[in-house]
Design a protein around this motif. Structure first.
Motif, PDB file in Angstrom:
ATOM      1  N   ILE A 305       0.858  -1.186   0.000  1.00 59.01           N
ATOM      2  CA  ILE A 305       0.000   0.000   0.000  1.00 59.01           C
ATOM      3  C   ILE A 305       0.893   1.234   0.000  1.00 59.01           C
ATOM      4  O   ILE A 305       1.811   1.348   0.807  1.00 59.01           O
ATOM      5  N   ASN A 310      -6.020   5.555   2.422  1.00 61.34           N
ATOM      6  CA  ASN A 310      -7.264   5.644   3.172  1.00 61.34           C
ATOM      7  C   ASN A 310      -7.321   4.453   4.115  1.00 61.34           C
ATOM      8  O   ASN A 310      -7.183   3.294   3.683  1.00 61.34           O
ATOM      9  N   MET A 313      -9.320   1.521   3.237  1.00 59.97           N
ATOM     10  CA  MET A 313      -8.741   0.585   2.274  1.00 59.97           C
ATOM     11  C   MET A 313      -7.904  -0.464   2.998  1.00 59.97           C
ATOM     12  O   MET A 313      -7.958  -1.653   2.664  1.00 59.97           O
ATOM     13  N   ARG A 317      -8.369  -4.563   3.050  1.00 65.60           N
ATOM     14  CA  ARG A 317      -7.291  -5.511   2.769  1.00 65.60           C
ATOM     15  C   ARG A 317      -7.182  -6.542   3.901  1.00 65.60           C
ATOM     16  O   ARG A 317      -6.970  -7.730   3.649  1.00 65.60           O
TER      17      ARG A 317
END
Length: 464
Positions: A305, A310, A313, A317
């Motif tokens: 990432i 964010n 997000m 994951r």
């Protein structure tokens, strides 16, 4: 007489002329030598001047290249250093903007968020750079400013105030409960369960957040604490200590650029250690570029990432990893024959499962075969063996052994007419009744019922 005088005078005149010619020849030779020497000196000086000019030009180019590299490195370092605080500005603002707010407050929040995103755009215009070691120290050492992250324990019907004190819904404060993450880790038992005040055990997914920014650790901890147990570390060395101290860690989220031990080295250490190789690793970085990402993935990173990110997000994951783990466990539980590669992520784990299955098969009829024997042959302590098998297969060591035996029993029932007592003996059961109980618990029917059902379905298929 006159002839004699003329004859005597001619040799003297010839000697004078010869001497004068010799002198001119010598003078010409000296002049020629001087001219050649001058030409050679000019050529040597010219060549030396050109060489010096070339070296000077080369030095200028190298100096310019070094300056450019240093500038790129400084800008890259500044870019990476800014991405973490920008993440800690944008992510909370996004959360705040999604909540019910008064109109004037919402306008101001959106204005701040808009300008933070504009700042992010400007930062992204800076060069990414390729060498972090050329970046000078722009901030004081991390250890000098690192503050501990507390892990508040919140009971139902209570909330935690900013100063770490517990407050009930009626606003009355009670005893302080702020504790650091090492104490929080002590609340987690061997089976990855969090001890609650009511004495019950609750299964909790445990995440290790590794970042040299204390604010980033605190932000991720606060965001996920309602769902997961979150431990923190400020560099790779501390993260390894956390892994040594806590056998219940299910996921590692790590920044790449950190002092003492960076995220890439941490990922390598995790993925090459049998005790931890099953733990997924998500790398966070402000350094953009395919080469760095490929290096992380080569070392075994499971996801990547780029900062700023964010936090929602990241949450998605994490949930994806949990779903993948559950799917692998379901596959092991439901399929008769499962290839180790189908339920593992790394080659280290694949070899581990292959060995574990083979050991169980080699001791299939051994009534003395136990979890201790399995752990000894796999060179793992009971604790790490339990955690590793649970994570990969969803079964503890005793259940794993029993499942391997019962699957073999299922094959015996399908492929032979052996009496159930003989099958139980082949599987290491001293008591056939115990085999029947375990088989029914695993497959929902007794061995005799399964054998009858299987043959009926096989006969029906044959007739069709």
């Amino acid at each position: 007489m006159g002839n004699i005088l003329i004859a005597e005078a001619m040799p003297a005149q010839a000697t004078g002329l010869f001497s004068q010619g010799f002198v001119w020849a010598v003078l010409f030779g000296v002049l020629l030598i001087a001219v050649v020497a001058y030409a050679i000196c000019r050529w040597i000086l010219s060549r030396e001047r050109k060489r010096m000019d070339a070296e000077l030009q080369k030095m200028r180019l190298e100096h310019r290249s070094e300056l450019e590299e240093t500038k790129q490195g400084v800008l890259s370092g500044v870019s990476r250093d800014l991405l973490t605080p920008i993440t800690l500005i944008i992510s909370p603002l996004q959360q705040l903007a999604s909540e019910p707010l008064a109109d004037d407050v919402r306008v101001r929040v959106q204005m701040i968020l808009r300008n933070a995103q504009l700042l992010l755009h400007q930062v992204n215009m800076l060069p990414a750079g390729g060498k972090g070691n050329v970046v000078p120290a722009l901030v004081p050492p991390v250890d000098a400013v690192m503050t501990p992250v507390t892990t508040p324990v919140v009971n139902q019907g209570q909330r935690t105030t900013d100063n770490g004190q517990r407050a009930t819904d009626n606003g009355q404060r009670k005893d302080p409960v702020g504790i650091d993450d090492s104490n929080a880790a002590a609340l987690v038992t061997e089976r990855g369960q969090l001890s609650m005040d009511n004495g019950q055990q609750e299964e909790r997914f445990t995440m290790l957040m590794v970042d040299d920014s204390p604010d980033m650790c605190r932000f991720v901890h606060d965001y996920f604490r309602g769902e997961y147990t979150v431990l923190t570390a400020n560099n790779g060395e501390v993260a390894l200590q956390r892994l040594e101290e806590n056998d219940n860690i299910d996921l590692v989220v790590s920044d790449v650029t950190m002092p003492k031990m960076d995220g890439l080295e941490l990922c390598k250490r995790i993925k090459t250690d049998l005790r931890w190789s099953h733990i997924p690793v998500i790398l966070l970085t402000g350094r953009r570029g395919d080469q760095l990402e490929m290096e992380g993935l080569r070392l075994g990173a499971d996801d990547y990432i780029t900062k700023p990110f964010n936090v929602e997000m990241l949450r998605l994951r994490v949930k994806k990893f949990i779903e993948k783990r559950e799917n692998r466990q379901r596959q092991f539980r439901e399929k008769m024959d499962v290839a180790p590669s189908e339920i593992t992520i790394t080659s280290v784990d694949e070899q581990f499962i292959q060995r574990a299955i083979k050991i169980c098969e080699d001791h299939m009829s051994d009534t003395e075969f136990s979890v201790e024997v399995l752990g000894h042959e796999l060179s793992l302590s009971r604790t790490y063996l339990y955690k590793k098998l649970i994570n990969i297969t969803g079964k503890g060591p005793a259940e794993f052994i029993r499942t391997i035996r019962l699957k073999r029993g299922k094959q015996y029932l399908e492929q032979s007419m052996m009496p159930i007592a003989d099958i139980a003996a082949e599987l290491g059961y001293a008591n056939p009744k115990r085999f029947t109980e375990n088989f029914k618990a695993e497959f929902g029917m007794s061995p005799s019922e399964y054998s009858k059902k299987f043959r009926e379905e096989k006969a029906k298929t044959t007739q069709e």
